[in-house]
Design a protein around this motif. Sequence first.
Motif, short mmCIF file in Angstrom:
data_model
loop_
_atom_site.label_atom_id
_atom_site.label_comp_id
_atom_site.label_asym_id
_atom_site.label_seq_id
_atom_site.Cartn_x
_atom_site.Cartn_y
_atom_site.Cartn_z
N GLY A 81 -0.24 4.97 12.42
CA GLY A 81 -0.33 6.38 12.74
C GLY A 81 -0.70 7.29 11.59
N GLU A 82 -0.89 6.72 10.39
CA GLU A 82 -1.28 7.50 9.23
C GLU A 82 -2.57 6.94 8.65
N LEU A 83 -3.16 7.69 7.72
CA LEU A 83 -4.46 7.30 7.19
C LEU A 83 -4.37 6.75 5.77
N VAL A 84 -5.27 5.82 5.49
CA VAL A 84 -5.43 5.27 4.14
C VAL A 84 -6.86 5.59 3.72
N LEU A 85 -7.00 6.27 2.60
CA LEU A 85 -8.29 6.69 2.07
C LEU A 85 -8.70 5.72 0.96
N VAL A 86 -9.93 5.21 1.05
CA VAL A 86 -10.42 4.23 0.08
C VAL A 86 -11.75 4.68 -0.50
N ASP A 87 -11.87 4.59 -1.82
CA ASP A 87 -13.12 4.95 -2.49
C ASP A 87 -13.53 3.79 -3.40
N TYR A 88 -14.75 3.28 -3.20
CA TYR A 88 -15.25 2.18 -4.03
C TYR A 88 -15.82 2.73 -5.34
N LYS A 89 -15.52 2.05 -6.45
CA LYS A 89 -16.07 2.45 -7.74
C LYS A 89 -16.60 1.23 -8.48
N THR A 90 -17.76 1.42 -9.12
CA THR A 90 -18.38 0.34 -9.90
C THR A 90 -18.47 0.71 -11.38
N ASP A 91 -17.79 1.78 -11.78
CA ASP A 91 -17.84 2.24 -13.16
C ASP A 91 -17.50 1.14 -14.17
N ASN A 130 -1.72 12.60 8.60
CA ASN A 130 -1.27 12.49 7.22
C ASN A 130 -1.98 11.34 6.50
N VAL A 131 -2.35 11.59 5.26
CA VAL A 131 -2.94 10.55 4.41
C VAL A 131 -1.81 9.94 3.59
N LYS A 132 -1.44 8.72 3.92
CA LYS A 132 -0.28 8.10 3.27
C LYS A 132 -0.63 7.39 1.96
N GLU A 133 -1.90 6.97 1.82
CA GLU A 133 -2.32 6.28 0.59
C GLU A 133 -3.73 6.71 0.22
N ARG A 134 -3.95 6.82 -1.09
CA ARG A 134 -5.29 7.08 -1.63
C ARG A 134 -5.58 5.98 -2.64
N ILE A 135 -6.63 5.22 -2.36
CA ILE A 135 -6.90 4.02 -3.16
C ILE A 135 -8.32 4.03 -3.69
N ILE A 136 -8.45 3.75 -4.99
CA ILE A 136 -9.75 3.44 -5.57
C ILE A 136 -9.82 1.93 -5.71
N TYR A 137 -10.90 1.33 -5.20
CA TYR A 137 -11.09 -0.09 -5.48
C TYR A 137 -12.13 -0.22 -6.57
N SER A 138 -11.71 -0.74 -7.71
CA SER A 138 -12.60 -0.90 -8.86
C SER A 138 -13.18 -2.31 -8.88
N PHE A 139 -14.51 -2.40 -8.77
CA PHE A 139 -15.16 -3.71 -8.85
C PHE A 139 -15.23 -4.21 -10.28
N GLU A 140 -15.13 -3.31 -11.23
CA GLU A 140 -15.10 -3.71 -12.63
C GLU A 140 -13.76 -4.36 -12.98
N LEU A 141 -12.68 -3.80 -12.45
CA LEU A 141 -11.34 -4.32 -12.75
C LEU A 141 -10.84 -5.30 -11.69
N ASN A 142 -11.60 -5.44 -10.61
CA ASN A 142 -11.23 -6.35 -9.51
C ASN A 142 -9.85 -6.02 -8.94
N LYS A 143 -9.60 -4.75 -8.71
CA LYS A 143 -8.27 -4.40 -8.18
C LYS A 143 -8.29 -3.05 -7.48
N ALA A 144 -7.29 -2.89 -6.61
CA ALA A 144 -7.07 -1.62 -5.92
C ALA A 144 -6.10 -0.80 -6.75
N ILE A 145 -6.45 0.47 -6.93
CA ILE A 145 -5.63 1.36 -7.77
C ILE A 145 -5.20 2.55 -6.92
N GLU A 146 -3.90 2.73 -6.79
CA GLU A 146 -3.39 3.87 -6.02
C GLU A 146 -3.43 5.12 -6.88
N ILE A 147 -3.86 6.22 -6.26
CA ILE A 147 -3.94 7.49 -6.97
C ILE A 147 -3.10 8.53 -6.22
#
Length: 206
Positions: free
Chosen positions: A146-156, A189-206
């Motif tokens: 019932g809540e949202l998870v926001l994901v942003d891909y990053k290749t930095d 409601n947005v319950k989680e905000r996540i950046i997935y870093s392809f450089e670090l190979n991991k999901a990072i909560e912000i």
Amino acid sequence: QLEEEDSGFRLKLSGQRSDDLRVPNFISNEEPVKGAQLGSTYHKILDNKSILNLSSKEDLNKYLTSLYNSGSLTLEELESIDKDRLLIFLNSDLAKRMSRASKENCLYTEAQFIIGLKANEINNQLKSDELVLVQGVIDVYFEEDGELVLVDYKTDKVDKRYGEETLRKRYSIQLDYYERALRQLTNKNVKERIIYSFELNKAIEI
């Protein structure tokens, strides 16, 4: 020098003068071309939800080859992809959560939005309350319980020792706006905000 990918995020002042409007660096259009192109390529590959069903190198190779054969990917783009990093993502907990949401028709990709904010909300040093149009594209969001998870891909390209903190500082404001847009668009409601870093190979909560 570290490379940033294109954030896909723009501001436009509704009035005639915009030169006095100072905005965070991540929404300027001055990112290095190489970083922006690489980010665009990854986004193109990940936009198709069917990729979440892949877990082996063989299946990923077939998928990427099909994109190339159909003209969706150029040879240069195909060769720029790090398949091992893609596989790490596809076998991650985040990708599995996204896959479950997709099967329930609760996964959304490349969601475009436009919201209006006052100039002084963009930069608190400005006294103007002139309307600023904030336009962006949210890579991924999905509904979970019932809540949202926001994901942003990053290749930095980031220093692995300080990479997480670098990405948090670089993109936290961007995700603030994305969250605000999602709340307005969905009333959820947005319950989680996540950046997935392809450089670090991991999901990072912000």
